[in-house]
Motif scaffolding. Structure first.
Motif, mmCIF file in Angstrom:
data_model
loop_
_atom_site.group_PDB
_atom_site.id
_atom_site.type_symbol
_atom_site.label_atom_id
_atom_site.label_comp_id
_atom_site.label_asym_id
_atom_site.label_seq_id
_atom_site.Cartn_x
_atom_site.Cartn_y
_atom_site.Cartn_z
ATOM 1 N N MET A 61 -10.155 -17.105 -1.999
ATOM 2 C CA MET A 61 -9.615 -15.785 -2.320
ATOM 3 C C MET A 61 -8.093 -15.845 -2.370
ATOM 4 S SD MET A 61 -9.853 -12.187 -0.206
ATOM 5 C CE MET A 61 -11.552 -11.866 -0.652
ATOM 6 N N ILE A 62 -7.528 -15.121 -3.332
ATOM 7 C CA ILE A 62 -6.080 -14.988 -3.444
ATOM 8 C C ILE A 62 -5.690 -13.632 -2.865
ATOM 9 C CG2 ILE A 62 -4.120 -14.866 -5.017
ATOM 10 C CD1 ILE A 62 -5.767 -16.517 -6.991
ATOM 11 N N PHE A 63 -4.739 -13.627 -1.944
ATOM 12 C CA PHE A 63 -4.308 -12.380 -1.313
ATOM 13 C C PHE A 63 -2.792 -12.288 -1.379
ATOM 14 C CE2 PHE A 63 -2.888 -9.764 2.228
ATOM 15 C CZ PHE A 63 -3.713 -8.647 2.110
ATOM 16 N N ALA A 64 -2.316 -11.122 -1.838
ATOM 17 C CA ALA A 64 -0.879 -10.876 -1.909
ATOM 18 C C ALA A 64 -0.588 -9.502 -1.320
ATOM 19 C CB ALA A 64 -0.396 -10.949 -3.345
ATOM 20 N N SER A 65 0.651 -9.310 -0.901
ATOM 21 C CA SER A 65 1.070 -8.021 -0.362
ATOM 22 C C SER A 65 2.227 -7.496 -1.201
ATOM 23 C CB SER A 65 1.506 -8.169 1.096
ATOM 24 O OG SER A 65 1.892 -6.915 1.631
ATOM 25 N N ALA A 66 2.088 -6.262 -1.681
ATOM 26 C CA ALA A 66 3.110 -5.661 -2.534
ATOM 27 C C ALA A 66 3.989 -4.722 -1.722
ATOM 28 C CB ALA A 66 2.463 -4.905 -3.684
ATOM 29 N N ALA A 67 5.289 -4.746 -2.014
ATOM 30 C CA ALA A 67 6.234 -3.851 -1.351
ATOM 31 C C ALA A 67 6.617 -2.684 -2.245
ATOM 32 C CB ALA A 67 7.484 -4.613 -0.929
ATOM 33 N N THR A 68 6.395 -2.824 -3.545
ATOM 34 C CA THR A 68 6.732 -1.775 -4.496
ATOM 35 C C THR A 68 5.559 -1.546 -5.442
ATOM 36 O OG1 THR A 68 7.637 -3.284 -6.157
ATOM 37 C CG2 THR A 68 9.156 -2.488 -4.453
ATOM 38 N N ILE A 69 5.594 -0.409 -6.127
ATOM 39 C CA ILE A 69 4.553 -0.114 -7.108
ATOM 40 C C ILE A 69 4.557 -1.166 -8.206
ATOM 41 C CG2 ILE A 69 3.815 1.524 -8.886
ATOM 42 C CD1 ILE A 69 4.780 3.781 -7.075
ATOM 43 N N GLU A 70 5.743 -1.581 -8.612
ATOM 44 C CA GLU A 70 5.849 -2.576 -9.688
ATOM 45 C C GLU A 70 5.202 -3.891 -9.279
ATOM 46 O OE1 GLU A 70 8.275 -0.522 -8.715
ATOM 47 O OE2 GLU A 70 8.152 0.716 -10.548
ATOM 48 N N GLU A 71 5.416 -4.327 -8.055
ATOM 49 C CA GLU A 71 4.788 -5.568 -7.587
ATOM 50 C C GLU A 71 3.264 -5.435 -7.587
ATOM 51 O OE1 GLU A 71 8.353 -7.119 -4.559
ATOM 52 O OE2 GLU A 71 6.349 -6.612 -3.787
ATOM 53 N N ALA A 72 2.782 -4.279 -7.174
ATOM 54 C CA ALA A 72 1.337 -4.058 -7.172
ATOM 55 C C ALA A 72 0.786 -4.085 -8.596
ATOM 56 C CB ALA A 72 1.018 -2.721 -6.505
ATOM 57 N N LEU A 73 1.493 -3.445 -9.522
ATOM 58 C CA LEU A 73 1.042 -3.408 -10.911
ATOM 59 C C LEU A 73 1.055 -4.787 -11.553
ATOM 60 C CD1 LEU A 73 2.789 -0.133 -12.141
ATOM 61 C CD2 LEU A 73 0.394 -0.444 -11.489
ATOM 62 N N GLU A 74 2.039 -5.593 -11.215
ATOM 63 C CA GLU A 74 2.099 -6.954 -11.750
ATOM 64 C C GLU A 74 0.899 -7.764 -11.270
ATOM 65 O OE1 GLU A 74 5.875 -8.354 -10.478
ATOM 66 O OE2 GLU A 74 7.008 -7.237 -12.025
ATOM 67 N N ALA A 75 0.551 -7.612 -9.986
ATOM 68 C CA ALA A 75 -0.609 -8.325 -9.446
ATOM 69 C C ALA A 75 -1.896 -7.841 -10.100
ATOM 70 C CB ALA A 75 -0.672 -8.151 -7.932
ATOM 71 N N MET A 76 -1.993 -6.528 -10.313
ATOM 72 C CA MET A 76 -3.192 -5.971 -10.948
ATOM 73 C C MET A 76 -3.305 -6.429 -12.401
ATOM 74 S SD MET A 76 -3.131 -2.119 -9.328
ATOM 75 C CE MET A 76 -4.498 -1.543 -10.343
ATOM 76 N N ALA A 77 -2.179 -6.549 -13.077
ATOM 77 C CA ALA A 77 -2.198 -7.044 -14.451
ATOM 78 C C ALA A 77 -2.717 -8.475 -14.529
ATOM 79 C CB ALA A 77 -0.805 -6.957 -15.062
ATOM 80 N N ASP A 78 -2.567 -9.207 -13.423
ATOM 81 C CA ASP A 78 -3.079 -10.585 -13.349
ATOM 82 C C ASP A 78 -4.500 -10.645 -12.812
ATOM 83 O OD1 ASP A 78 -0.788 -11.738 -14.383
ATOM 84 O OD2 ASP A 78 0.163 -11.953 -12.416
ATOM 85 N N GLY A 79 -5.109 -9.475 -12.602
ATOM 86 C CA GLY A 79 -6.507 -9.440 -12.195
ATOM 87 C C GLY A 79 -6.788 -9.092 -10.756
ATOM 88 N N ALA A 80 -5.761 -8.756 -9.967
ATOM 89 C CA ALA A 80 -5.969 -8.439 -8.556
ATOM 90 C C ALA A 80 -6.519 -7.022 -8.384
ATOM 91 C CB ALA A 80 -4.674 -8.585 -7.772
#
Length: 299
Positions: A1-20
């Motif tokens: 599993m790949i796990f990341a933590s976002a500090a901003t909305i943009e970071e979260a959206l970038e991760a979601m764009a990559d499939g998270a």
């Protein structure tokens, strides 16, 4: 599993764009995986610390509730308890104390359960969901977000960042009442939310009613505003009871038959309308209204 933590909305959206898949409290996602309903996604992005998604902000035209606001906050914050009391009623009934202080409004909405407690109150308030992706943002009625049990119209790269609630008029009140078999860790057998505005003489000026756990998604009872306008509260409640039962399309399962649910959701709708009208008239009824008016389990 790949796990990341976002500090901003943009970071979260970038991760979601990559499939998270975004995760905050995890009270639905993790429990569902443990129960074998669905495996955990192969890629997760934690959004619980994202700035700009956890506040409740009042403005001249209404209130913005961040998607990360917990049920514990919703049931106690004066900016919700006062004008949007049905939402506080619902939040106070979600899961256990541990669930309420970890689980978020956004998670409840995006889980899209037809038995969710916060859904019916949001519908009667005409709430708007604010979705964002890397290419922009859009808003849509919360009622249009749910398309089937566990399914929303949001794209995989869209993140629910907030819910917008219109300013409530004077002489308005609301309530959410559910039928339950126990007081903790319970899912609504049926539930109903009502929002009303009273005339100066105490009759109904307008109102809305929505139902949970009696259809594939949360549903609004059609035609309520026109039916009850100008009626005394008791007469309006009896009419809402009849129409809610007619419009419900419940299933039968171990927790209740379709016939039982169709009858009881009408009763809950009438009680929700009555409590909403009492609040609109200035009466103080505690949150959750279930406990205050003796609906549901005693244990």
């Amino acid at each position: 599993m790949i796990f990341a933590s976002a500090a901003t909305i943009e970071e979260a959206l970038e991760a979601m764009a990559d499939g998270a898949t975004p995760i905050a409290g995890g009270t639905d996602l993790v429990v569902g995986a443990r129960q074998g309903k669905a495996p955990l996604p192969t890629s997760l992005v934690s959004i619980d610390r994202v700035s700009g998604m956890s506040g409740i902000v009042q403005a001249s035209d209404g209130t913005r509730v961040g998607a990360l606001v917990t049920h514990g906050a919703l049931m106690t914050d004066a900016r919700v308890v006062g004008p949007y009391t049905a939402l506080a009623d619902a939040a106070a009934l979600v899961g256990s104390p541990a669930t309420r202080y970890v689980g978020t409004l956004g998670g409840n909405i995006m889980n899209a359960s037809p038995a969710m407690d916060t859904g019916a109150p949001l519908v009667v308030f005409g709430a708007l969901a604010e979705l964002r992706c890397l290419s922009g943002a859009r808003t849509l009625p919360v009622a249009d977000l749910w398309t089937a049990p566990g399914v929303t119209s949001a794209r995989s790269d869209e993140l629910l960042v907030a819910v917008h609630l219109e300013l409530r008029p004077s002489r308005s009140g609301s309530a959410y009442v559910r039928l339950e078999y126990r007081r903790a860790m319970e899912i609504a057998v049926v539930g109903a939310a009502a929002s009303v505005v009273l005339e100066v003489d105490g009759t109904i000026a307008t109102g809305r009613v929505a139902l949970s756990a009696v259809a594939p998604t949360i549903i609004e009872v059609e035609g309520v505003a026109g039916m009850i306008s100008g009626l005394p509260v008791e007469e309006a409640g009896s009419l809402v009871q009849e129409v809610a039962s007619l419009q419900a399309v419940p299933i039968s399962d171990l927790r209740g038959s379709d016939r039982y649910r169709r009858h009881t959701v009408g009763v809950m709708a009438k009680r929700a309308l009555s409590a909403a009208a009492r609040r609109a008239a200035g009466e103080v009824i505690g949150v959750p209204v279930n406990r205050a008016i003796g609906v549901g389990s005693e244990s």
